[in-house]
Enzyme design. Sequence first.
Site, PDB file in Angstrom:
ATOM      1  N   HIS A 160       0.756  -1.305  -0.124  1.00 27.62           N
ATOM      2  CA  HIS A 160       0.216   0.565  -0.146  1.00 27.62           C
ATOM      3  C   HIS A 160       0.994   0.943  -0.434  1.00 27.62           C
ATOM      4  O   HIS A 160       2.079   1.213   0.923  1.00 27.62           O
ATOM      5  CB  HIS A 160      -1.304  -0.201   1.215  1.00 27.62           C
ATOM      6  CG  HIS A 160      -2.203  -1.318   1.020  1.00 27.62           C
ATOM      7  ND1 HIS A 160      -2.966  -0.911   1.687  1.00 27.62           N
ATOM      8  CD2 HIS A 160      -2.393  -1.838   0.257  1.00 27.62           C
ATOM      9  CE1 HIS A 160      -4.459  -2.218   1.778  1.00 27.62           C
ATOM     10  NE2 HIS A 160      -3.149  -2.690   0.523  1.00 27.62           N
ATOM     11  N   GLU A 219       0.918   3.236   1.582  1.00 28.07           N
ATOM     12  CA  GLU A 219       1.701   4.458   2.916  1.00 28.07           C
ATOM     13  C   GLU A 219       2.759   3.283   3.412  1.00 28.07           C
ATOM     14  O   GLU A 219       3.825   4.214   4.053  1.00 28.07           O
ATOM     15  CB  GLU A 219       0.499   4.066   3.961  1.00 28.07           C
ATOM     16  CG  GLU A 219      -0.848   4.903   4.233  1.00 28.07           C
ATOM     17  CD  GLU A 219      -1.444   4.052   2.926  1.00 28.07           C
ATOM     18  OE1 GLU A 219      -1.748   3.534   2.144  1.00 28.07           O
ATOM     19  OE2 GLU A 219      -2.528   4.787   3.435  1.00 28.07           O
TER      20      GLU A 219
END
Lengths: 157, 157
Positions: free
Chosen positions: B54, B56
Amino acid sequence: MEERVTAHLRRAVELAEESVAAGGGPFGAVLVMPDGRTFEASNRVTLENDPTAHAEVMAIRRACRELGVFELRDATLYASCEPCPMCLAASLWARVGSVYFAADRFAAARAGFSDAEFYDYLAGTADPSVMPVEQLPIPDAERPFDRWRAAPDRVEY
Amino acid sequence: MEERVTAHLRRAVELAEESVAAGGGPFGAVLVMPDGRTFEASNRVTLENDPTAHAEVMAIRRACRELGVFELRDATLYASCEPCPMCLAASLWARVGSVYFAADRFAAARAGFSDAEFYDYLAGTADPSVMPVEQLPIPDAERPFDRWRAAPDRVEY
């Protein structure tokens, strides 16, 4: 059934012990595909400077890389210790079928690890000022999703 | 303050849009250290066969790798969309100081992503049969922690 689970958990615990001897964190994981292919890993957080390199995440990454897939449907994950919320959510994203673990989050806490605290944070029962999370809506915040829906070659996951 | 947050969120959204154009998922993230050093990333799940990739997580991994650390104390994470539980817990492990996001989990759900479901799963309000998690205590399950406590050169995290 229980015998097989026990055997994989024993191996995960063995990997956790070997990890400590190798300078890593005391966690191990074994990921088993429905056809029996098996992927092992241990905690590499401090060795690789990667706070996401938990044993379970490393096993998922390794299995996906070696199999050339981004989902591990019906795989079973065996962990030496209760997966933290990051590892649990990573398993959900990987569409892992089920998870078994040996020691629990409280054993991890007694050894100095934050798993139990982070469970409380995710459950909303911990002090949120540990890491405040705030939405600031901006114009066009949803435009990436519009583009996604319009992309004919998008690969859904 | 709010202007700076808005600027970083705009950049995160821009990264999310660029990601779709490049064949990735519609998510972007910007990680800013207290001294201003900035690390950008976008979703690479399907491009790298890594369900944990992801935006992040990728920003955290990149920052840690480039800085040679496994903690990002007092860093601020800006995400184009509300971080999922995996990304939130990854941020906790990285000791990120605070998180801002633009779109929310419901916007992600409308675009076909499971973030909101996984929040429910972690909160215990979803059907747990999606991924059963079970403890099977085995003898010596806590031995890795005993070894950890006894390791004089252990690097705590």
